[in-house]
Design a protein around this motif. Structure first.
Motif, mmCIF file in Angstrom:
data_model
loop_
_atom_site.group_PDB
_atom_site.id
_atom_site.type_symbol
_atom_site.label_atom_id
_atom_site.label_comp_id
_atom_site.label_asym_id
_atom_site.label_seq_id
_atom_site.Cartn_x
_atom_site.Cartn_y
_atom_site.Cartn_z
ATOM 1 N N CYS A 47 -30.634 -16.421 6.413
ATOM 2 C CA CYS A 47 -30.053 -17.634 5.823
ATOM 3 C C CYS A 47 -29.739 -18.732 6.833
ATOM 4 C CB CYS A 47 -28.772 -17.271 5.076
ATOM 5 S SG CYS A 47 -29.009 -16.127 3.711
ATOM 6 N N LYS A 48 -29.596 -18.354 8.109
ATOM 7 C CA LYS A 48 -29.238 -19.312 9.162
ATOM 8 C C LYS A 48 -28.045 -20.195 8.756
ATOM 9 C CE LYS A 48 -33.770 -19.363 11.319
ATOM 10 N NZ LYS A 48 -34.158 -18.099 10.648
ATOM 11 N N PRO A 49 -26.881 -19.582 8.632
ATOM 12 C CA PRO A 49 -25.694 -20.323 8.190
ATOM 13 C C PRO A 49 -25.216 -21.343 9.219
ATOM 14 C CG PRO A 49 -25.081 -18.134 8.924
ATOM 15 C CD PRO A 49 -26.574 -18.176 8.913
ATOM 16 N N ASP A 50 -24.471 -22.330 8.734
ATOM 17 C CA ASP A 50 -23.853 -23.330 9.616
ATOM 18 C C ASP A 50 -22.481 -22.863 10.093
ATOM 19 O OD1 ASP A 50 -25.938 -25.343 9.083
ATOM 20 O OD2 ASP A 50 -25.073 -25.335 7.064
ATOM 21 N N LEU A 51 -21.837 -21.997 9.298
ATOM 22 C CA LEU A 51 -20.479 -21.544 9.589
ATOM 23 C C LEU A 51 -20.333 -20.085 9.175
ATOM 24 C CD1 LEU A 51 -17.402 -22.045 10.218
ATOM 25 C CD2 LEU A 51 -17.186 -22.766 7.822
ATOM 26 N N ILE A 52 -19.625 -19.305 10.000
ATOM 27 C CA ILE A 52 -19.364 -17.908 9.660
ATOM 28 C C ILE A 52 -17.872 -17.614 9.800
ATOM 29 C CG2 ILE A 52 -19.763 -15.491 10.294
ATOM 30 C CD1 ILE A 52 -22.549 -16.207 11.156
ATOM 31 N N PHE A 53 -17.295 -17.072 8.740
ATOM 32 C CA PHE A 53 -15.954 -16.505 8.814
ATOM 33 C C PHE A 53 -16.152 -15.049 9.231
ATOM 34 C CE2 PHE A 53 -15.283 -20.035 5.873
ATOM 35 C CZ PHE A 53 -14.098 -20.572 6.366
ATOM 36 N N LEU A 54 -15.604 -14.674 10.387
ATOM 37 C CA LEU A 54 -15.962 -13.405 11.009
ATOM 38 C C LEU A 54 -14.730 -12.548 11.305
ATOM 39 C CD1 LEU A 54 -18.199 -11.665 12.341
ATOM 40 C CD2 LEU A 54 -17.901 -13.048 14.411
ATOM 41 N N ASP A 55 -14.680 -11.386 10.683
ATOM 42 C CA ASP A 55 -13.596 -10.432 10.972
ATOM 43 C C ASP A 55 -13.777 -9.912 12.391
ATOM 44 O OD1 ASP A 55 -11.528 -8.654 10.826
ATOM 45 O OD2 ASP A 55 -12.404 -7.400 9.251
ATOM 46 N N ILE A 56 -12.696 -9.776 13.136
ATOM 47 C CA ILE A 56 -12.832 -9.334 14.523
ATOM 48 C C ILE A 56 -13.016 -7.823 14.623
ATOM 49 C CG2 ILE A 56 -10.397 -8.955 15.116
ATOM 50 C CD1 ILE A 56 -11.046 -10.505 17.763
ATOM 51 N N ASN A 57 -12.515 -7.063 13.636
ATOM 52 C CA ASN A 57 -12.688 -5.608 13.640
ATOM 53 C C ASN A 57 -13.358 -5.172 12.352
ATOM 54 O OD1 ASN A 57 -11.583 -4.720 16.158
ATOM 55 N ND2 ASN A 57 -9.558 -5.257 15.390
ATOM 56 N N LEU A 58 -14.632 -4.756 12.465
ATOM 57 C CA LEU A 58 -15.406 -4.316 11.309
ATOM 58 C C LEU A 58 -15.609 -2.803 11.381
ATOM 59 C CD1 LEU A 58 -17.759 -7.321 11.698
ATOM 60 C CD2 LEU A 58 -16.529 -6.875 9.571
ATOM 61 N N ILE A 59 -16.100 -2.235 10.297
ATOM 62 C CA ILE A 59 -16.201 -0.775 10.249
ATOM 63 C C ILE A 59 -17.257 -0.230 11.202
ATOM 64 C CG2 ILE A 59 -15.298 -0.525 7.915
ATOM 65 C CD1 ILE A 59 -18.102 -0.472 6.848
ATOM 66 N N ASP A 60 -18.220 -1.039 11.628
ATOM 67 C CA ASP A 60 -19.252 -0.556 12.553
ATOM 68 C C ASP A 60 -19.256 -1.315 13.879
ATOM 69 O OD1 ASP A 60 -20.103 -2.877 11.295
ATOM 70 O OD2 ASP A 60 -22.196 -2.243 11.147
ATOM 71 N N GLY A 61 -18.120 -1.908 14.231
ATOM 72 C CA GLY A 61 -18.036 -2.607 15.515
ATOM 73 C C GLY A 61 -17.093 -3.796 15.451
ATOM 74 N N THR A 62 -17.268 -4.727 16.373
ATOM 75 C CA THR A 62 -16.421 -5.921 16.416
ATOM 76 C C THR A 62 -17.227 -7.178 16.125
ATOM 77 O OG1 THR A 62 -16.779 -6.506 18.753
ATOM 78 C CG2 THR A 62 -15.146 -4.783 18.284
ATOM 79 N N GLY A 63 -16.487 -8.253 15.857
ATOM 80 C CA GLY A 63 -17.149 -9.537 15.641
ATOM 81 C C GLY A 63 -17.966 -9.968 16.856
ATOM 82 N N PHE A 64 -17.522 -9.569 18.043
ATOM 83 C CA PHE A 64 -18.265 -9.916 19.250
ATOM 84 C C PHE A 64 -19.600 -9.172 19.321
ATOM 85 C CE2 PHE A 64 -13.808 -10.765 20.525
ATOM 86 C CZ PHE A 64 -13.945 -12.121 20.771
ATOM 87 N N ASP A 65 -19.653 -7.955 18.766
ATOM 88 C CA ASP A 65 -20.919 -7.221 18.679
ATOM 89 C C ASP A 65 -21.903 -7.985 17.799
ATOM 90 O OD1 ASP A 65 -19.892 -5.108 20.221
ATOM 91 O OD2 ASP A 65 -19.071 -4.122 18.446
ATOM 92 N N PHE A 66 -21.399 -8.526 16.700
ATOM 93 C CA PHE A 66 -22.238 -9.329 15.813
ATOM 94 C C PHE A 66 -22.766 -10.570 16.535
ATOM 95 C CE2 PHE A 66 -22.291 -13.151 13.136
ATOM 96 C CZ PHE A 66 -23.339 -12.844 12.279
ATOM 97 N N LEU A 67 -21.909 -11.249 17.280
ATOM 98 C CA LEU A 67 -22.318 -12.458 17.988
ATOM 99 C C LEU A 67 -23.397 -12.166 19.029
ATOM 100 C CD1 LEU A 67 -18.850 -14.203 18.468
ATOM 101 C CD2 LEU A 67 -20.642 -14.809 16.841
ATOM 102 N N GLU A 68 -23.318 -11.013 19.663
ATOM 103 C CA GLU A 68 -24.340 -10.628 20.641
ATOM 104 C C GLU A 68 -25.707 -10.509 19.972
ATOM 105 O OE1 GLU A 68 -23.488 -7.086 22.756
ATOM 106 O OE2 GLU A 68 -21.891 -7.974 23.971
ATOM 107 N N GLN A 69 -25.711 -10.002 18.758
ATOM 108 C CA GLN A 69 -26.980 -9.759 18.063
ATOM 109 C C GLN A 69 -27.522 -10.997 17.357
ATOM 110 O OE1 GLN A 69 -26.997 -5.950 15.796
ATOM 111 N NE2 GLN A 69 -25.049 -5.519 16.825
ATOM 112 N N THR A 70 -26.755 -12.072 17.338
ATOM 113 C CA THR A 70 -27.211 -13.313 16.683
ATOM 114 C C THR A 70 -27.109 -14.509 17.634
ATOM 115 O OG1 THR A 70 -24.984 -13.602 15.767
ATOM 116 C CG2 THR A 70 -26.631 -12.532 14.352
ATOM 117 N N GLU A 71 -27.158 -14.242 18.947
ATOM 118 C CA GLU A 71 -26.937 -15.311 19.923
ATOM 119 C C GLU A 71 -28.018 -16.401 19.886
ATOM 120 O OE1 GLU A 71 -26.733 -13.508 23.716
ATOM 121 O OE2 GLU A 71 -28.719 -12.600 23.619
#
Length: 247
Positions: A47-71
């Protein structure tokens, strides 16, 4: 319309945020809701969003893990978090916008206004700083001081001394920092590393101990003397020998 993705593992928080976004009519089009990093990476890339509301602690990692995979994607981020002091300190160090659960409508408006005015490259640097503070692998501790957050390298920390609900951190380079918390609030994190608590008023880095006098005194390599209480003596000696065996 701004394409927006909500990445949050608690359904009630996702639904509550959706209702608030509808109420404030922020010209936002929510293109997806995800509960896991794995799902969010797929949706974000599609979808290539313009804005993401991101929980910092998710059930399979952290929000920073997500950011690494979508840099490679270009979007703005507003974190969502419970009142977790360590996470909040990391976000504040990076000057990253965040919302505390449960999300309040006025705070949502303020965060949206701020993040929209911020160039994405500036926010990427802020996120990088916050990530470094959050993912410290137990090698640092963040102190909340009167006018700043101070990152302490645990390898350079000699000892901590408590007095009337305050704790002073003494470093190998001669610097010291006063934190307005009791020693007990730092004990769990520090004793997972090379620290021991030989007395109710002290936490000591084992690597800086020069000798232990059997009368009940620790001598640090800088000459500082630390008392060992009689009831903690046996525990201290056991940890000292155990730590040396692991070197």
């Amino acid at each position: 319309m701004m394409k927006t993705l909500i990445v949050e593992d608690k359904e009630n928080t996702r639904k509550g945020l959706l209702r608030l976004l509808e109420l404030i009519d922020a010209n936002i089009n929510v293109v997806g809701e995800c509960a896991t990093i794995k799902e969010a990476v797929v949706v974000a890339n599609a979808c290539k969003p313009d804005l993401i509301f991101l929980d910092i602690n998710l059930i399979d990692g952290t929000g920073f893990d997500f950011l690494e995979q979508t840099e490679n994607l270009n979007f703005r981020v507003i974190f969502i978090t419970a009142y977790e002091e360590y996470a909040l300190q990391a976000l504040k160090i990076g000057a990253v916008d965040y919302l505390l659960k449960p999300v309040a409508i006025e705070e949502l408006k303020t965060a949206l206004n701020r993040v929209m005015e911020l160039p994405t490259q500036v926010q990427k640097q802020q996120l990088k700083t916050a990530k470094q503070a959050y993912n410290n692998d137990g090698e640092t501790i963040i102190l909340s001081l009167q006018d700043s957050f101070q990152i302490i390298d645990l390898k350079e920390l000699l000892y901590c001394e408590s007095d009337k609900g305050y704790t002073t951190f003494y470093l190998n380079n001669g610097k010291k920092y006063l934190a307005s918390k009791s020693l007990k609030e730092f004990e769990e994190q520090l004793t997972k590393n090379s620290f021991t608590r030989p007395h109710q008023s002290f936490l000591v880095n084992l690597k800086y101990i020069d000798k232990y006098d059997k009368s009940g005194t620790i001598y640090l390599k800088n000459g500082k003397k630390i008392p060992v209480s009689s009831r903690k003596k046996e525990t201290f000696i056991t940890k000292l020998f155990s730590w040396n065996k692991n070197l």
